[in-house]
Each structure stands twice: as structure tokens, then as C-alpha cells.
Design a protein around this motif. Structure first.
Motif, PDB file in Angstrom:
ATOM      1  N   MET A 160      17.574  26.997  30.853  1.00 47.74           N
ATOM      2  CA  MET A 160      18.515  25.873  31.054  1.00 47.74           C
ATOM      3  C   MET A 160      19.328  25.909  29.671  1.00 47.74           C
ATOM      4  O   MET A 160      18.777  26.641  28.714  1.00 47.74           O
ATOM      5  CB  MET A 160      18.208  24.499  31.384  1.00 47.74           C
ATOM      6  CG  MET A 160      17.269  24.011  30.317  1.00 47.74           C
ATOM      7  SD  MET A 160      16.443  22.347  30.775  1.00 47.74           S
ATOM      8  CE  MET A 160      18.166  21.640  30.088  1.00 47.74           C
ATOM      9  N   HIS A 178      16.046  21.299  41.867  1.00 45.52           N
ATOM     10  CA  HIS A 178      15.906  22.629  41.612  1.00 45.52           C
ATOM     11  C   HIS A 178      14.627  23.054  42.564  1.00 45.52           C
ATOM     12  O   HIS A 178      14.537  24.372  42.314  1.00 45.52           O
ATOM     13  CB  HIS A 178      15.689  23.009  40.336  1.00 45.52           C
ATOM     14  CG  HIS A 178      16.950  22.856  39.351  1.00 45.52           C
ATOM     15  ND1 HIS A 178      17.553  21.598  39.083  1.00 45.52           N
ATOM     16  CD2 HIS A 178      18.002  23.743  39.010  1.00 45.52           C
ATOM     17  CE1 HIS A 178      18.728  22.009  38.525  1.00 45.52           C
ATOM     18  NE2 HIS A 178      18.992  23.018  38.460  1.00 45.52           N
ATOM     19  N   THR A 201      22.214  24.232  34.389  1.00 42.82           N
ATOM     20  CA  THR A 201      21.587  25.262  34.955  1.00 42.82           C
ATOM     21  C   THR A 201      22.843  25.972  35.798  1.00 42.82           C
ATOM     22  O   THR A 201      23.777  25.532  35.875  1.00 42.82           O
ATOM     23  CB  THR A 201      20.438  25.108  35.769  1.00 42.82           C
ATOM     24  OG1 THR A 201      20.845  24.581  37.011  1.00 42.82           O
ATOM     25  CG2 THR A 201      19.404  24.308  35.219  1.00 42.82           C
ATOM     26  N   GLU A 217      16.693  30.695  40.097  1.00 46.77           N
ATOM     27  CA  GLU A 217      16.704  30.403  38.600  1.00 46.77           C
ATOM     28  C   GLU A 217      18.065  30.732  38.375  1.00 46.77           C
ATOM     29  O   GLU A 217      18.493  30.095  37.453  1.00 46.77           O
ATOM     30  CB  GLU A 217      15.753  31.081  37.727  1.00 46.77           C
ATOM     31  CG  GLU A 217      14.294  30.398  38.057  1.00 46.77           C
ATOM     32  CD  GLU A 217      13.378  30.838  36.837  1.00 46.77           C
ATOM     33  OE1 GLU A 217      13.480  31.824  35.956  1.00 46.77           O
ATOM     34  OE2 GLU A 217      12.091  30.296  36.790  1.00 46.77           O
ATOM     35  N   ARG A 264      12.104  26.430  33.970  1.00 50.06           N
ATOM     36  CA  ARG A 264      13.209  27.154  34.307  1.00 50.06           C
ATOM     37  C   ARG A 264      14.361  27.218  33.248  1.00 50.06           C
ATOM     38  O   ARG A 264      14.398  26.392  32.439  1.00 50.06           O
ATOM     39  CB  ARG A 264      13.980  26.907  35.688  1.00 50.06           C
ATOM     40  CG  ARG A 264      14.644  25.712  35.588  1.00 50.06           C
ATOM     41  CD  ARG A 264      15.326  25.417  36.877  1.00 50.06           C
ATOM     42  NE  ARG A 264      14.623  25.663  38.058  1.00 50.06           N
ATOM     43  CZ  ARG A 264      15.042  26.460  38.937  1.00 50.06           C
ATOM     44  NH1 ARG A 264      16.089  27.233  39.132  1.00 50.06           N
ATOM     45  NH2 ARG A 264      14.108  26.411  40.265  1.00 50.06           N
TER      46      ARG A 264
END
Length: 674
Positions: A591, A660, A610, A665, A589
Motif C-alpha cells: 500500500m 480487502h 491500494t 494484492e 499487503r
């Protein structure tokens, strides 16, 4: 009876008359100077006695209200009458004061016997029924709630007529103001039961791992018996004496009709039933729930800074609800602990929730150590997660990049020169080399992902001064870090600027992991800095909220600079120094991230964020002076191999991946038109 003994007995009767007069006549008429002194003490104490304010433990909870630590001077957990079993009330009345519900606070017959015995044989004034439960409450209150000095404590327990007079008068006042059940409950919440347990709730937990509300007949009888002599009837050290004393209490309960003779016999035959080991609760953060000791210490420090010092916290009965997220803490603990605790190497995690509208909750502070003083057992009493102890290495290149972006010297896609060697013009004579091979030119984004040293020292020269870089680091979050004392005087930040330390961008200076995590949160929050906090709320012993001062949020860097910096930091996990660690756990994802390692691999760090979580991990030798650290296995060694992309990055991803799983996202990097 001899003539002398008879004279003493007559004197005792006269003294009993003085005591009675002391309750009904003005002090000057009822015993002269002695009663006058007692009355003065009464005037000072009687108001607080009616209020019942005692030194009480404070409790620290996690975000969902589960206690993680109790801070106290004495282990006492007042619960009130409704939470004390009738069995306990009956047991203490039967053995300590059978006439409790009919006298006015003073048992004159018992007191007269004690005075006579004292006059004839020099016996203590406590015997022969001299102290009712009300008078014992007064004595214990003066000892545990009023006495502040050794002299005060001696006065509260001295076997003197003056002290007895004071207790008599105070007991009478208490009976005028409070009901019997309230007096009894306050006494049971206050009295000492041995083994560090003050009050019946603490005693029930200590001896039986239960509560005062659920005490059985044999349990209540054992506790009631201990009160007279906590050491003499200690069931762990003197089990035979404790059993015999319990039998006395049970027979007394049967005599007054609280239980039947059959119930007394059955309870007398029961084992003592105390838990082994006793559930003693050590005071302070060293006894916090496993893994939360460092967080507990951080809470103490923040409360002290806000005006609630440790001394008040240990006696004030506060409830402190913290921001500690049990899931985040558990994940961080597990990830940090993978390297073990006997290597001489600390692995520390700090997790913060990003936000731009108020204080940022600190969700977890973890380490591969337990908080405590025993280094041989892998403990540490250092504030590992909050204090600046070791350098963060090239993570500091973020601050050079942010300053250059704000001054419009570069953009994320602009190329930087990457010479193999470079000598700073800000700090003449300071020459750096790159570790590894790089292209001659790299974009700012690729340079942050792959971390060549020379490119960022050269960028400092283009900025022209270290002052703006230091100020950017402070604005983004390194406030206590840069305000820490420097070895030569002044602060670390002042020393960097005054000494033209071009190495600042390489991060050799001690850095707080928590503040580093908050830098990530600031970047995610469009460049708006907000103070990290471990505290959701504080209430006093009456449940009233306590207001704490809170710094305001401020705009650390412009929003467009924060957006560009997020773009420039967006490739570390895909094609940068932490890519292997990200791939190992399956991280996929968006970051931002940056690794860092100091010279000789004495410490390393990883900062990542994030939209949901910001965190920093620092790994370093924590036994004395900095030493090189090796990996596989992690240990102190002679030639370090530790990097920010190894243990710190691996720890970060292992902490964050499970957190997460159910989190959307979010957009970290804005769409670009160019």
C-alpha cells in the motif's frame, strides 16, 4: 318556508342551471363574467390535470438500489391503480362518492342540494354530496400540484361559487379524458391523510407500516374515513372519533355491497391497529438511513452544482442511484465510531475507488456522528467528510515530494538533509524543528515514512517557490480545498503563494477528507486525476435518464513521477508512522500511506491507498475553534497527544482490512533496475 327562504331556494335552482349551462355553452352565454373567469382557470389547468403531474418525492439509493433517503416537500409516493388494494378503492367510493362510477364527474343532485342549503342556511358548498371524487381530485390537484403561493392555496380551497364552477368544468374535462379507475387512483395518490402523509401509499406506510396494495378492510376503512377531516379523525389524537368514523365507512361499504354485513361487523370490532410510533418520514438527509446522512448531503450538493437544485429535487420525483457501497459504508461507520460521539472530536472517513477512465465512485463517507442539527446528541450538520474544515498535517509532504520528483531534484533513494532546526529561505523567519530524533540524512522514502519537518521545508527551498508545490497539490486532487476562500481575500492556494507560506508542506490549511482520499486514488491510477462522484445515475419521474455534466480526467503528474512517489510512500505501514496501527490489525499487503498531525494535535490525518481502494481519515475537534485532542480515551484536552499514526491510521486499517479480504494484492510499486 318563509318568503325569504323560498326566494333563496329559487336562486339556488337558478344557480344550478347556470352551473349546468357552464358545461355546455360558451362562457359568455353561460353565466357572464363569473363563468368566464372559471373557464380561464380551466384552460390553464385542464391540460396538466390530464397529465397528472404532481409534486413528488425523490429517492436516493445506494449502489445496489436500496433507498437511503427520500427528499420531498410533501411525503407522497404515487403508485398507480395496480398498487392500490381494491379494499381501499371500495372504501373511498362508498363513503365519499357512491355514484362515482355512473356520473360524469358532477353529481347534479348533490350539487343542487348543496346550493340550496348554502342559499337558505349559508351552509358550506362542500356538503350534501356537492363534491364528487373527480371534483375532489380537481380541488386537491389545484391545491397540491398547481398552487405556488398562499393566495393560490386560498383560491383552491375558498368556499365560493367561482371555485365550485371551476371544479365542475374541470371535473367534466377530466372525465372526458380519463377512465374512472385512473381518476380514482390519481385521487388516492394525491389526497391528504393526515400526519404528513399525502397519498395512500404514504398513509399505509405511516399508519400501518404496510403498503397500499395490501391494505385490509379495517385499514382501508380507517384511511377512507380520515380524508374528510384529517385532524378531526386523527387516530393518534382522536381515537374514539376515528373508530366511529371507520364504523361509518364500513356500514357504507356494506350498504353498497362492497362487503357483507358480517365482514363489516368483524372489521368494526377490530382494533385500530396503527403502529406506535407512527412511521413518519422526516424530509431530507437528516432522516436518511443511519450512517448515510453525510453522503446524502454530498449527493444534494453535487446535484445542485449539476443543475438540479434542492427545490426541484424535493418535488421532481427523481431516482438518484448513488455509488454508496453498503459494505464499505458499514465498515467505515464501525471503524469511525469506535471513538464514540460525545468527546467533541470528529472521526471522519472517505473511501474512493481508484480508476483512470472516468469519474471515481465515492464508496463511503462516514463519521462518528449522525448527520443532524442536535450537537448535544452528538449530531453535526457540517459537511464533515467533504468540506475543508481542519488541517491534514504532514500528509502535505506528499505534494512537496511530488514536485521535487517531477523537477528531478530527488529520487526515492536520494538522501535529504535532516537538520534539527531549519529556517526557510522562501519565508525568512519561518523556522521549524523536528519532533523526535532522526538521522542527519534520510532517503526520501524514509523521510516520508518517518516525517521529519525540516527535510521538507528545506526541499521547498530547493524547489525555489511555493507556486509549483501548490499547483501539484491542486493537480493531484485538492481542488476545492485550495479554491476555498482565504481569510484575507482570494483563495487558500493564492494566499499560500502570495504570502510565501513555507508551512504549507506541514499541512495547517483546512483540507477536504474526500479530496485527500482522491489524491491517493490519483497516485494509484498512475498520476491521472479523475473527479470523485457520488452519483451513478439519475432518472426522472418517467424513468428517463438525466444527463449530468462531468469534468474530464487529466494527467496530474507524469506516470513515472507517480510511480516514484508510490515507491517513496510504500514504507509507512512497515517501518513508518503507521506501522503500529498496521501491525495491530494484521495488515500485510502492499500500500501507500502517509500520516499527518497539525500543531497542538488539534487535527490529524492518514491517507492510504491500494490498487482497490483509496481512503483518508481525519480526526479533529469539531466544536468551535480547533482545540488539542488527546487519546485513550479520545477527547478534547489541554495538551494534545493525537497523531496521524494513532486514531486516523487505526480507523483506516480497520475500515480497509475487511474490504480487502477477497481482493488480489496488485502491484503498487514497480520493479526498479537500479
Amino acid at each position: 318556508m318563509s318568503p325569504r327562504a323560498g326566494a333563496r331556494a329559487l336562486a339556488a335552482c337558478a344557480l344550478a342551471g347556470v352551473l349546468f349551462a357552464g358545461l355546455t355553452l360558451p362562457p359568455v352565454l353561460a353565466g357572464g363574467l363569473l363563468l368566464g373567469r372559471a373557464a380561464a382557470s380551466v384552460d390553464v389547468t385542464s391540460g396538466s390535470l390530464a397529465g397528472g403531474r404532481v409534486r413528488e418525492a425523490s429517492v436516493i439509493t445506494d449502489a445496489v438500489g436500496t433507498p437511503i433517503a427520500r427528499l420531498y416537500e410533501r411525503y407522497r409516493l404515487p403508485v398507480g391503480s395496480d398498487a392500490i388494494a381494491d379494499t381501499m378503492k371500495a372504501a373511498i367510493v362508498a363513503i365519499e362518492d357512491r355514484r362515482f362510477f355512473v356520473h360524469d364527474g358532477v353529481d347534479w343532485r348533490g350539487l343542487g342540494r348543496a346550493l340550496a342549503s348554502n342559499a337558505v342556511r349559508g351552509s358550506p358548498l362542500e356538503g350534501q354530496g356537492a363534491s364528487t371524487i373527480t371534483m375532489q381530485y380537481v380541488k386537491n390537484y389545484r391545491l397540491y400540484a398547481v398552487a405556488d403561493t398562499a393566495a393560490d392555496r386560498r383560491a383552491a380551497t375558498a368556499d365560493t361559487l367561482s371555485r365550485k364552477l371551476t371544479e365542475v368544468r374541470l371535473a367534466h374535462r377530466v372525465e372526458e379524458r380519463l377512465g374512472k379507475d385512473e381518476i380514482l387512483a390519481r385521487y388516492l395518490d394525491l389526497v391528504y391523510f393526515g400526519n404528513g402523509a399525502y397519498g395512500v401509499e404514504a398513509a399505509a406506510r405511516t399508519y400501518f407500516a404496510t403498503t397500499a396494495a395490501t391494505l385490509t378492510v379495517p385499514q382501508a376503512a380507517l384511511l377512507a374515513g380520515i380524508v374528510r377531516s384529517p385532524e378531526g379523525y386523527d387516530p393518534t389524537e382522536q381515537p374514539a372519533a376515528a373508530r366511529a368514523r371507520r364504523g361509518e365507512v364500513l356500514r357504507a361499504m356494506a350498504d353498497v355491497g362492497s362487503i357483507s354485513p358480517a365482514q363489516a361487523a368483524a372489521a368494526d370490532a377490530a382494533p385500530l391497529g396503527i403502529v406506535s410510533p407512527l412511521r413518519r418520514r422526516a424530509p431530507g438527509c437528516g432522516a436518511a438511513v443511519e450512517g448515510t446522512g453525510f453522503f446524502c448531503r454530498y449527493v444534494e450538493e453535487e446535484l445542485a452544482a449539476a443543475g438540479i437544485p434542492p427545490s426541484e429535487l424535493r418535488t421532481g420525483g427523481y431516482t438518484v442511484r448513488t455509488t454508496l457501497d453498503p459494505d464499505a459504508q458499514a465498515r467505515a461507520d464501525a471503524a469511525a465510531g469506535r471513538i464514540g460521539d460525545s468527546s467533541g472530536v470528529a472521526n471522519v472517513v472517505a473511501v474512493v475507488a481508484p480508476g483512470s477512465s472516468g469519474p471515481r465512485p465515492v464508496l463511503a463517507l462516514a463519521a462518528n456522528r449522525e448527520y443532524g442539527p442536535d450537537a448535544a446528541a452528538g449530531q453535526s450538520s457540517l459537511p464533515l467528510a467533504t468540506a475543508p474544515l481542519r488541517g491534514a498535517g504532514s500528509v502535505y509532504k506528499i505534494f512537496t515530494a511530488a514536485t521535487a520528483l517531477e523537477q528531478a531534484l530527488v529520487s526515492p533513494d536520494d538522501d535529504l538533509d535532516v537538520p534539527k532546526r531549519y529556517t526557510s529561505s522562501i519565508s525568512p523567519g519561518h523556522t521549524v524543528e523536528n519532533l523526535g530524533s532522526y538521522d542527519d540524512r534520510l532517503t526520501l522514502t524514509r523521510a516520508l515514512a518517518t516525517s521529519p519537518n525540516t527535510a521538507f521545508v528545506e526541499l521547498e527551498d530547493r524547489i525555489g517557490s511555493l507556486g509549483p508545490v501548490v499547483e501539484t497539490a491542486r493537480a493531484l486532487g485538492l481542488r476545492r480545498t485550495l479554491d476555498a476562500p482565504a481569510p484575507g481575500g482570494g483563495t487558500v492556494g493564492e494566499a499560500v503563494v502570495a504570502q510565501d507560506q513555507a508551512s504549507f508542506t506541514l499541512g495547517p490549511n483546512p483540507t477536504s477528507p474526500l479530496e485527500l482520499a482522491n489524491v491517493g486514488a490519483t497516485l494509484v491510477a498512475d498520476g491521472r486525476w479523475c473527479p470523485p462522484t457520488p452519483i451513478l445515475s439519475v432518472t426522472d419521474r418517467e424513468g428517463r435518464p438525466v444527463d449530468l455534466p462531468t469534468p474530464e480526467c487529466d494527467q496530474a503528474v507524469p506516470t513515472d513521477v507517480a510511480a516514484d512517489l508510490r515507491t517513496a510512500l510504500s514504507e509507512d505501514h512497515t517501518d513508518g508512522t503507521s506501522a503500529d496501527a498496521a501491525e495491530e490489525v494484521g495488515w500485510d499487503r502492499p500500500m501507500i500511506g502517509k500520516t499527518g498531525t497539525t500543531q497542538v494535535s488539534a487535527s490529524s490525518a492518514f491517507l492510504g491507498a491500494t490498487t482497490a481502494y483509496a481512503g483518508a481519515v481525519m480526526t479533529f475537534s469539531d466544536r468551535g475553534a480547533p482545540e488539542p485532542v488527546c487519546t485513550d480515551p479520545v477527547r478534547v484536552c489541554s495538551d494534545g497527544t493525537l497523531t496521524g499514526g494513532s486514531v486516523p491510521a487505526e480507523t483506516w486499517y480497520r475500515t480497509m482490512l475487511p474490504l480487502h479480504r477477497d481482493v488480489p494484492e496488485g502491484d503498487l510499486v514497480p520493479d526498479r533496475d537500479d
